[in-house]
Design a protein around this motif. Structure first.
Motif, PDB file in Angstrom:
ATOM      1  N   LYS A  32     -84.783 -30.297  64.468  1.00  0.00           N
ATOM      2  CA  LYS A  32     -83.423 -29.874  64.087  1.00  0.00           C
ATOM      3  C   LYS A  32     -82.974 -30.472  62.766  1.00  0.00           C
ATOM      4  O   LYS A  32     -81.875 -30.174  62.290  1.00  0.00           O
ATOM      5  CB  LYS A  32     -82.422 -30.272  65.177  1.00  0.00           C
ATOM      6  N   SER A  33     -83.787 -31.341  62.174  1.00  0.00           N
ATOM      7  CA  SER A  33     -83.440 -32.022  60.917  1.00  0.00           C
ATOM      8  C   SER A  33     -82.160 -32.848  61.068  1.00  0.00           C
ATOM      9  O   SER A  33     -81.283 -32.823  60.188  1.00  0.00           O
ATOM     10  CB  SER A  33     -83.309 -31.018  59.770  1.00  0.00           C
ATOM     11  N   ILE A  34     -82.044 -33.539  62.178  1.00  0.00           N
ATOM     12  CA  ILE A  34     -80.850 -34.324  62.468  1.00  0.00           C
ATOM     13  C   ILE A  34     -81.242 -35.769  62.787  1.00  0.00           C
ATOM     14  O   ILE A  34     -82.202 -36.011  63.520  1.00  0.00           O
ATOM     15  CB  ILE A  34     -80.056 -33.743  63.658  1.00  0.00           C
ATOM     16  N   ALA A  35     -80.481 -36.693  62.238  1.00  0.00           N
ATOM     17  CA  ALA A  35     -80.596 -38.107  62.593  1.00  0.00           C
ATOM     18  C   ALA A  35     -79.371 -38.487  63.413  1.00  0.00           C
ATOM     19  O   ALA A  35     -78.285 -37.927  63.225  1.00  0.00           O
ATOM     20  CB  ALA A  35     -80.688 -38.976  61.343  1.00  0.00           C
ATOM     21  N   TYR A  36     -79.563 -39.450  64.304  1.00  0.00           N
ATOM     22  CA  TYR A  36     -78.483 -39.873  65.188  1.00  0.00           C
ATOM     23  C   TYR A  36     -78.278 -41.386  65.114  1.00  0.00           C
ATOM     24  O   TYR A  36     -79.212 -42.143  64.836  1.00  0.00           O
ATOM     25  CB  TYR A  36     -78.801 -39.501  66.643  1.00  0.00           C
ATOM     26  N   LEU A  37     -77.058 -41.783  65.389  1.00  0.00           N
ATOM     27  CA  LEU A  37     -76.740 -43.199  65.569  1.00  0.00           C
ATOM     28  C   LEU A  37     -75.955 -43.318  66.869  1.00  0.00           C
ATOM     29  O   LEU A  37     -74.791 -42.904  66.932  1.00  0.00           O
ATOM     30  CB  LEU A  37     -75.930 -43.754  64.395  1.00  0.00           C
ATOM     31  N   GLN A  38     -76.624 -43.831  67.894  1.00  0.00           N
ATOM     32  CA  GLN A  38     -75.963 -44.070  69.168  1.00  0.00           C
ATOM     33  C   GLN A  38     -75.368 -45.461  69.137  1.00  0.00           C
ATOM     34  O   GLN A  38     -76.095 -46.438  68.925  1.00  0.00           O
ATOM     35  CB  GLN A  38     -76.980 -43.963  70.314  1.00  0.00           C
ATOM     36  N   MET A  39     -74.069 -45.540  69.320  1.00  0.00           N
ATOM     37  CA  MET A  39     -73.368 -46.823  69.232  1.00  0.00           C
ATOM     38  C   MET A  39     -72.790 -47.160  70.604  1.00  0.00           C
ATOM     39  O   MET A  39     -71.940 -46.418  71.123  1.00  0.00           O
ATOM     40  CB  MET A  39     -72.258 -46.736  68.181  1.00  0.00           C
ATOM     41  N   ASN A  40     -73.271 -48.244  71.188  1.00  0.00           N
ATOM     42  CA  ASN A  40     -72.833 -48.681  72.501  1.00  0.00           C
ATOM     43  C   ASN A  40     -72.069 -50.002  72.395  1.00  0.00           C
ATOM     44  O   ASN A  40     -72.181 -50.708  71.394  1.00  0.00           O
ATOM     45  CB  ASN A  40     -74.040 -48.848  73.425  1.00  0.00           C
ATOM     46  N   SER A  41     -71.320 -50.306  73.434  1.00  0.00           N
ATOM     47  CA  SER A  41     -70.584 -51.578  73.493  1.00  0.00           C
ATOM     48  C   SER A  41     -69.838 -51.842  72.195  1.00  0.00           C
ATOM     49  O   SER A  41     -69.946 -52.914  71.586  1.00  0.00           O
ATOM     50  CB  SER A  41     -71.550 -52.737  73.786  1.00  0.00           C
ATOM     51  N   LEU A  42     -69.084 -50.856  71.767  1.00  0.00           N
ATOM     52  CA  LEU A  42     -68.420 -50.947  70.473  1.00  0.00           C
ATOM     53  C   LEU A  42     -67.381 -52.056  70.443  1.00  0.00           C
ATOM     54  O   LEU A  42     -66.704 -52.351  71.438  1.00  0.00           O
ATOM     55  CB  LEU A  42     -67.781 -49.608  70.119  1.00  0.00           C
ATOM     56  N   LYS A  43     -67.273 -52.675  69.277  1.00  0.00           N
ATOM     57  CA  LYS A  43     -66.338 -53.767  69.051  1.00  0.00           C
ATOM     58  C   LYS A  43     -65.364 -53.354  67.947  1.00  0.00           C
ATOM     59  O   LYS A  43     -65.668 -52.474  67.136  1.00  0.00           O
ATOM     60  CB  LYS A  43     -67.096 -55.023  68.606  1.00  0.00           C
ATOM     61  N   THR A  44     -64.235 -54.041  67.898  1.00  0.00           N
ATOM     62  CA  THR A  44     -63.258 -53.704  66.853  1.00  0.00           C
ATOM     63  C   THR A  44     -63.854 -53.876  65.464  1.00  0.00           C
ATOM     64  O   THR A  44     -63.520 -53.128  64.544  1.00  0.00           O
ATOM     65  CB  THR A  44     -61.995 -54.567  66.993  1.00  0.00           C
ATOM     66  N   GLU A  45     -64.775 -54.826  65.312  1.00  0.00           N
ATOM     67  CA  GLU A  45     -65.394 -55.057  64.008  1.00  0.00           C
ATOM     68  C   GLU A  45     -66.401 -53.982  63.608  1.00  0.00           C
ATOM     69  O   GLU A  45     -66.955 -54.026  62.509  1.00  0.00           O
ATOM     70  CB  GLU A  45     -66.049 -56.438  63.939  1.00  0.00           C
ATOM     71  N   ASP A  46     -66.655 -53.037  64.469  1.00  0.00           N
ATOM     72  CA  ASP A  46     -67.509 -51.891  64.124  1.00  0.00           C
ATOM     73  C   ASP A  46     -66.706 -50.785  63.431  1.00  0.00           C
ATOM     74  O   ASP A  46     -67.286 -49.775  63.009  1.00  0.00           O
ATOM     75  CB  ASP A  46     -68.180 -51.312  65.361  1.00  0.00           C
ATOM     76  N   THR A  47     -65.409 -50.968  63.312  1.00  0.00           N
ATOM     77  CA  THR A  47     -64.577 -49.992  62.619  1.00  0.00           C
ATOM     78  C   THR A  47     -65.022 -49.877  61.163  1.00  0.00           C
ATOM     79  O   THR A  47     -65.065 -50.875  60.437  1.00  0.00           O
ATOM     80  CB  THR A  47     -63.092 -50.405  62.678  1.00  0.00           C
ATOM     81  N   ALA A  48     -65.379 -48.669  60.760  1.00  0.00           N
ATOM     82  CA  ALA A  48     -65.923 -48.454  59.416  1.00  0.00           C
ATOM     83  C   ALA A  48     -66.157 -46.971  59.174  1.00  0.00           C
ATOM     84  O   ALA A  48     -66.135 -46.163  60.107  1.00  0.00           O
ATOM     85  CB  ALA A  48     -67.257 -49.191  59.251  1.00  0.00           C
ATOM     86  N   VAL A  49     -66.394 -46.635  57.923  1.00  0.00           N
ATOM     87  CA  VAL A  49     -66.969 -45.343  57.577  1.00  0.00           C
ATOM     88  C   VAL A  49     -68.481 -45.501  57.682  1.00  0.00           C
ATOM     89  O   VAL A  49     -69.048 -46.446  57.127  1.00  0.00           O
ATOM     90  CB  VAL A  49     -66.570 -44.904  56.161  1.00  0.00           C
ATOM     91  N   TYR A  50     -69.107 -44.594  58.399  1.00  0.00           N
ATOM     92  CA  TYR A  50     -70.551 -44.628  58.590  1.00  0.00           C
ATOM     93  C   TYR A  50     -71.198 -43.528  57.756  1.00  0.00           C
ATOM     94  O   TYR A  50     -70.835 -42.356  57.865  1.00  0.00           O
ATOM     95  CB  TYR A  50     -70.891 -44.454  60.066  1.00  0.00           C
ATOM     96  N   TYR A  51     -72.155 -43.940  56.921  1.00  0.00           N
ATOM     97  CA  TYR A  51     -72.892 -43.007  56.082  1.00  0.00           C
ATOM     98  C   TYR A  51     -74.337 -42.902  56.581  1.00  0.00           C
ATOM     99  O   TYR A  51     -74.957 -43.927  56.916  1.00  0.00           O
ATOM    100  CB  TYR A  51     -72.949 -43.498  54.649  1.00  0.00           C
ATOM    101  N   CYS A  52     -74.866 -41.692  56.594  1.00  0.00           N
ATOM    102  CA  CYS A  52     -76.312 -41.575  56.762  1.00  0.00           C
ATOM    103  C   CYS A  52     -76.914 -41.338  55.391  1.00  0.00           C
ATOM    104  O   CYS A  52     -76.268 -40.770  54.492  1.00  0.00           O
ATOM    105  CB  CYS A  52     -76.697 -40.469  57.735  1.00  0.00           C
ATOM    106  N   THR A  53     -78.117 -41.807  55.206  1.00  0.00           N
ATOM    107  CA  THR A  53     -78.765 -41.685  53.913  1.00  0.00           C
ATOM    108  C   THR A  53     -80.230 -41.295  54.080  1.00  0.00           C
ATOM    109  O   THR A  53     -80.884 -41.679  55.056  1.00  0.00           O
ATOM    110  CB  THR A  53     -78.704 -42.995  53.108  1.00  0.00           C
ATOM    111  N   LYS A  54     -80.715 -40.565  53.130  1.00  0.00           N
ATOM    112  CA  LYS A  54     -82.148 -40.278  53.001  1.00  0.00           C
ATOM    113  C   LYS A  54     -82.744 -41.491  52.301  1.00  0.00           C
ATOM    114  O   LYS A  54     -82.254 -41.889  51.239  1.00  0.00           O
ATOM    115  CB  LYS A  54     -82.332 -39.002  52.195  1.00  0.00           C
ATOM    116  N   SER A  55     -83.717 -42.080  52.933  1.00  0.00           N
ATOM    117  CA  SER A  55     -84.089 -43.427  52.506  1.00  0.00           C
ATOM    118  C   SER A  55     -85.563 -43.571  52.158  1.00  0.00           C
ATOM    119  O   SER A  55     -86.427 -43.063  52.862  1.00  0.00           O
ATOM    120  CB  SER A  55     -83.723 -44.394  53.632  1.00  0.00           C
ATOM    121  N   SER A  56     -85.799 -44.288  51.084  1.00  0.00           N
ATOM    122  CA  SER A  56     -87.157 -44.700  50.737  1.00  0.00           C
ATOM    123  C   SER A  56     -87.126 -46.215  50.520  1.00  0.00           C
ATOM    124  O   SER A  56     -87.772 -46.728  49.619  1.00  0.00           O
ATOM    125  CB  SER A  56     -87.605 -43.991  49.450  1.00  0.00           C
TER     126      SER A  56
END
Lengths: 118, 107
Positions: free
Chosen positions: A78-102
């Motif tokens: 599907k050409s999709i990447a995922y980020l499963q985030m569990n046990s979230l904390k207040t300090e996880d508040t952020a803008v999350y970017y995915c990137t094509k990476s080398s």
């Protein structure tokens, strides 16, 4: 044209889970590793995690701050990447970017905001 | 973890100036260093990778150098579009880490 579009962000209570998706186009997804990077409001960039290609066994690596709580995965069909985030904390508040990476991130999505608050 | 330290944190400059941002690693990262430019409300964009390689499309007034622990990003003849925050990132060892950022502002 390479495109990465994150989705799945929103407001979530501490201790709950959320899954972010990164839908990609314009390149052969299965040939590239993918990373997630986050940025708390008014703060700098923080590398979160990384998944290698299937040819490297899809190995994953994580920042210490999320290890054991976050899981990076990919669906090459599907050409999709995922980020499963569990046990979230207040300090996880952020803008999350995915990137094509080398190692370095040569293409970035527009980001999705995750707010962890009660 | 490898710690990346940028200096200065803020840099005030005028159009036409040449500016240099320093990035130091607390251990040898060979040349596995990238530089990113970020403007307010936007995603970062890579400017330089592997210390000195310009991403295609990035103006040649940007240059990078260094090896081991000390690296620099130089912008020659600063243009209005260059006022932004710049981050270095090492990708020699996991976990990859970023510097804290350098804001280039108009004097």
């Amino acid at each position: 044209e390479v495109q990465l579009v994150e989705s799945g962000g929103g407001l979530v209570q501490p201790g709950r889970s959320l899954r972010l998706s990164c839908t990609t186009s314009g390149f052969i997804f299965g040939d590239y590793a993918m990373s997630w990077v986050r940025q708390a409001p008014g703060k700098g960039l923080e590398w979160v995690g990384y998944i290698r290609t299937r040819s490297y066994g899809g190995a994953t690596h994580y920042a210490a701050s999320v290890k054991g709580r976050f899981i990076v995965s990919r669906d090459d069909s599907k050409s999709i990447a995922y980020l499963q985030m569990n046990s979230l904390k207040t300090e996880d508040t952020a803008v999350y970017y995915c990137t094509k990476s080398s190692g370095w991130s040569d293409e970035w999505g527009q980001g999705t905001l995750v707010t962890v608050s009660s | 973890d490898i710690q990346m330290t940028q200096s200065p944190s803020t840099l005030s400059a005028s159009v036409g100036d040449t500016v240099t941002i320093i990035c130091r690693a607390n251990q040898n990262i060979v040349t596995y260093l990238a530089w990113y430019q970020q403007k307010p409300g936007k995603a970062p964009k890579v400017v330089i990778y592997r210390t000195s390689n310009l991403k295609p499309g990035v103006p040649s007034r940007f240059s990078g150098s260094g090896s081991g622990t000390d690296f620099t990003l130089t912008i020659s003849s600063l243009q209005p579009d260059d006022f932004a925050t710049y981050y270095c990132q090492q990708y020699d060892s996991y976990p990859w880490t970023f510097g804290q950022g350098t804001k280039v502002e108009i004097k």
